[in-house]
Design a protein around this motif. Structure first.
Motif, mmCIF file in Angstrom:
data_model
loop_
_atom_site.group_PDB
_atom_site.id
_atom_site.type_symbol
_atom_site.label_atom_id
_atom_site.label_comp_id
_atom_site.label_asym_id
_atom_site.label_seq_id
_atom_site.Cartn_x
_atom_site.Cartn_y
_atom_site.Cartn_z
ATOM 1 N N ARG A 137 0.844 -1.210 0.000
ATOM 2 C CA ARG A 137 0.000 0.000 0.000
ATOM 3 C C ARG A 137 0.874 1.254 0.000
ATOM 4 O O ARG A 137 0.665 2.185 -0.779
ATOM 5 N N ARG A 138 1.887 1.267 0.869
ATOM 6 C CA ARG A 138 2.763 2.447 0.935
ATOM 7 C C ARG A 138 3.586 2.570 -0.341
ATOM 8 O O ARG A 138 3.803 3.666 -0.839
ATOM 9 N N MET A 139 4.052 1.436 -0.853
ATOM 10 C CA MET A 139 4.909 1.470 -2.046
ATOM 11 C C MET A 139 4.204 2.101 -3.241
ATOM 12 O O MET A 139 4.829 2.729 -4.085
ATOM 13 N N VAL A 140 2.878 1.876 -3.320
ATOM 14 C CA VAL A 140 2.144 2.424 -4.474
ATOM 15 C C VAL A 140 1.475 3.752 -4.133
ATOM 16 O O VAL A 140 0.687 4.277 -4.919
ATOM 17 N N GLY A 141 1.794 4.298 -2.956
ATOM 18 C CA GLY A 141 1.358 5.653 -2.620
ATOM 19 C C GLY A 141 -0.090 5.770 -2.190
ATOM 20 O O GLY A 141 -0.670 6.848 -2.295
ATOM 21 N N LEU A 142 -0.688 4.668 -1.704
ATOM 22 C CA LEU A 142 -2.069 4.762 -1.220
ATOM 23 C C LEU A 142 -2.065 5.211 0.241
ATOM 24 O O LEU A 142 -1.146 4.884 0.996
ATOM 25 N N ASP A 287 7.383 6.684 -9.174
ATOM 26 C CA ASP A 287 6.789 8.006 -8.891
ATOM 27 C C ASP A 287 6.146 8.621 -10.124
ATOM 28 O O ASP A 287 5.075 9.214 -10.051
ATOM 29 N N GLU A 288 6.841 8.498 -11.267
ATOM 30 C CA GLU A 288 6.356 9.198 -12.469
ATOM 31 C C GLU A 288 5.107 8.533 -13.049
ATOM 32 O O GLU A 288 4.389 9.164 -13.836
ATOM 33 N N LEU A 289 4.827 7.268 -12.692
ATOM 34 C CA LEU A 289 3.633 6.587 -13.215
ATOM 35 C C LEU A 289 2.441 6.702 -12.262
ATOM 36 O O LEU A 289 1.295 6.471 -12.642
ATOM 37 N N ARG A 290 2.734 7.079 -11.027
ATOM 38 C CA ARG A 290 1.685 7.092 -10.010
ATOM 39 C C ARG A 290 0.504 8.008 -10.347
ATOM 40 O O ARG A 290 -0.652 7.645 -10.082
ATOM 41 N N PRO A 291 0.750 9.174 -10.953
ATOM 42 C CA PRO A 291 -0.392 10.051 -11.257
ATOM 43 C C PRO A 291 -1.459 9.398 -12.136
ATOM 44 O O PRO A 291 -2.615 9.799 -12.108
ATOM 45 N N ARG A 292 -1.080 8.366 -12.890
ATOM 46 C CA ARG A 292 -2.089 7.694 -13.739
ATOM 47 C C ARG A 292 -3.179 7.015 -12.921
ATOM 48 O O ARG A 292 -4.201 6.629 -13.457
ATOM 49 N N PHE A 293 -2.881 6.791 -11.636
ATOM 50 C CA PHE A 293 -3.834 6.069 -10.793
ATOM 51 C C PHE A 293 -4.648 7.040 -9.924
ATOM 52 O O PHE A 293 -5.381 6.616 -9.041
ATOM 53 N N ALA A 294 -4.512 8.344 -10.192
ATOM 54 C CA ALA A 294 -5.185 9.338 -9.340
ATOM 55 C C ALA A 294 -6.664 9.022 -9.245
ATOM 56 O O ALA A 294 -7.321 8.789 -10.267
ATOM 57 N N GLY A 295 -7.172 8.991 -8.042
ATOM 58 C CA GLY A 295 -8.580 8.678 -7.813
ATOM 59 C C GLY A 295 -8.753 7.309 -7.170
ATOM 60 O O GLY A 295 -9.758 7.059 -6.508
ATOM 61 N N TRP A 296 -7.776 6.416 -7.326
ATOM 62 C CA TRP A 296 -7.957 5.068 -6.753
ATOM 63 C C TRP A 296 -7.927 5.102 -5.242
ATOM 64 O O TRP A 296 -8.436 4.197 -4.588
ATOM 65 N N GLU A 297 -7.376 6.167 -4.684
ATOM 66 C CA GLU A 297 -7.355 6.277 -3.222
ATOM 67 C C GLU A 297 -8.768 6.449 -2.674
ATOM 68 O O GLU A 297 -8.997 6.286 -1.484
ATOM 69 N N ARG A 298 -9.736 6.752 -3.554
ATOM 70 C CA ARG A 298 -11.130 6.904 -3.101
ATOM 71 C C ARG A 298 -11.917 5.596 -3.269
ATOM 72 O O ARG A 298 -13.123 5.567 -3.020
#
Ligand code: PLP
Length: 488
Positions: A137-142, A287-298
């Protein structure tokens, strides 16, 4: 009363210490040799259906056999009939890797043979599982607030996530009464979502009629306005909207649904949001690919498969849940013989239909530690770079066309051919067969908007730029053969 002695060691059966060590040494050599040499073998074996079964005796042996004989047969009968997923040229489906640390972890899991159904039957397995899921979870920035556990596959993770969603539907008590008498339920996903969503709804009694496969945009992403319309129409017709499965990394093209917009609709409509990030999720380690997942934290639940793109041998699927208690309420059931005195502990049997649980966290723990988070990110980044390079090459080549954007490590393309769409489909099908029958690489296909498309998926640790170049040479050669006069 005198008990009869155990069968003599020579008679076979379980291995005494000396024979166990010998068999393990031979297996260790075999594994190391295999991984060193696998790239020299054809990815697909030259066997016809039924051929292997015909070489195997119809009956199990009555008398014990030695491990040496059995391992000889493994080399003679089994290995030559294997499709080599650990081959650098395996570029089909979603390519995967059983990495060294993962293989060691898997072997140790078998040796311990822990069944982590209860905390007390697997304290280390239970707590390591919770810890590595939280690492991931932490590794993928959630953010905090997701609790994880490990299933065999994403199909199971999606099934249980939707069971948790079903458990919260107002006015429905599926656990006690089943679905009879309740409103028909509806689940939403895009037409590009994986077939495991269909399997989940048919297993959960929602039925395929309750699954809305919604249209996608030009980049194969779910259209949020189609979702809104479908939910409104279902409510009007007396259906109970239950959940949305958004995909981050679809199987055919790795497109990512607009997660922010979908999450906003789910919040407004009171729907459970499950994100299927089975393949692409691990890319958020970069880090540079993480923005593609924006919204999954919801999301209410997210599935990521370390056995796809985190170099962990099959099987290992991590389900992260915001409200694990919903899943627990859906499945927890404790017969007398499974009562245990510990309070406040996690008993993994509570989180799904199965009782027994393998100690899968061990291999994932070993993989993450042996690569380090930076090492994992570097491999994923390299895979994406190789895919981008190939995509640029295809884009610049008038004989071919890119069939979809390539946001991660999958490239979808097709040969342009004369004679209309159907002739072009046949040419691409033929091209795939020619490339795959050569031996060094294996590609796969899909259909996009009804058209036959080739998929080249990079995900194996041993795949290099040279492998991709070789694959492309074979594609070009097959295309040239097909274009030669009288070739078809
Ligand atoms: N979801 C996606 C997006 C997939 O691509 C796949 C398989 O490729 C799955 C789910 C199913 O994965 P599993 O084999 O772990 O059930």
């Amino acid at each position: 009363m005198k008990s009869s002695p155990p069968p003599a060691a020579e008679a076979g059966g379980d291995l005494d210490e000396a024979r166990l060590r010998a068999a393990l040494r031979r297996s260790a050599e075999l594994i190391a040799d295999y991984l060193r040499d696998v790239g020299e073998l054809p990815v697909m074996p030259a066997v016809a259906p039924g051929e292997i079964a015909a070489r195997l005796p119809a009956e199990a042996p009555r008398r014990a056999e030695s491990m040496d004989v059995i391992l000889d047969d493994f080399e003679r009968l089994i290995l030559p009939a294997v499709t080599h997923w650990n081959h650098p040229g395996f570029l089909a489906y979603f390519a995967i890797s059983g990495s060294g640390p993962g293989i060691v972890g898997e072997a140790l899991t078998a040796a311990l043979n822990v069944n982590a159904m209860l905390w007390r039957t697997g304290p280390a397995a239970t707590e390591l599982e919770e810890r590595v899921c939280d690492w991931l979870r932490r590794m993928v920035g959630l953010p905090e607030g997701f609790a994880g556990h490990i299933n065999d596959t994403a199909s199971m993770s999606t099934l249980v996530a939707l069971a948790a969603a079903r458990h919260g539907v107002p006015g429905l008590d599926a656990r006690q009464r089943g679905l009879a008498g309740g409103p028909p339920l509806a689940v939403y996903c895009s037409e590009e979502a994986h077939s495991s969503v269909d399997k989940a709804v048919l297993t959960l009694g929602i039925g395929l009629d309750g699954l809305r496969r919604l249209p996608v945009d030009e980049a194969f992403r779910l259209r949020p306005e189609a979702l809104e319309r479908a939910v409104t129409a279902d409510r009007r017709e007396g259906r109970q909207p239950m959940a949305v499965v958004a995909t981050a990394g679809t199987t055919s093209t790795t497109s990512v649904d607009p997660l922010e917009a979908v999450a906003a609709i789910c919040r407004r409509e009171g729907l459970w949001l499950h994100v299927d990030a089975a393949y692409a999720g691990p890319a958020a380690v970069c880090d540079e690919l993480r923005p593609r997942f924006a919204g999954w934290e919801r999301a209410d639940s997210i599935v990521l498969n370390p056995h796809k793109w985190l170099f962990t041998p099959l099987d290992c699927s991590v389900l992260l849940l915001r409200r694990p208690e919903r899943l627990k309420r859906a499945f927890s059931l404790v017969p007398d013989y499974l009562e245990s005195p510990e309070v406040g502990v996690t008993n993994l049997m509570d989180f799904g239909p199965q009782l027994g649980r393998r100690f899968r966290a061990l291999k994932l723990w070993m993989v993450i530690r042996a690569f380090g988070v930076d090492g994992l990110a570097a491999r994923i980044r390299l895979h994406c770079e190789m895919a981008r390079e190939l995509a640029s090459r295809i884009e610049a080549d008038p004989r071919f066309e890119l069939s979809a954007p390539a946001p991660f490590s999958l490239v979808c393309f097709r040969l342009r051919a004369a004679g209309g769409p159907e002739a072009e489909d046949r040419a691409n099908q033929e091209l795939l067969e020619r490339v795959n029958s050569a031996g060094p690489v294996l590609l796969s296909h899909t259909r996009l908007r009804g058209r036959y498309v080739l998929r080249l998926a990079i995900g194996n640790l041993r795949t290099t730029r040279a492998t991709v170049a070789r694959a492309w040479e074979l594609v070009e050669a097959a295309a040239a053969d097909l274009e030669a006069p009288g070739a078809r």
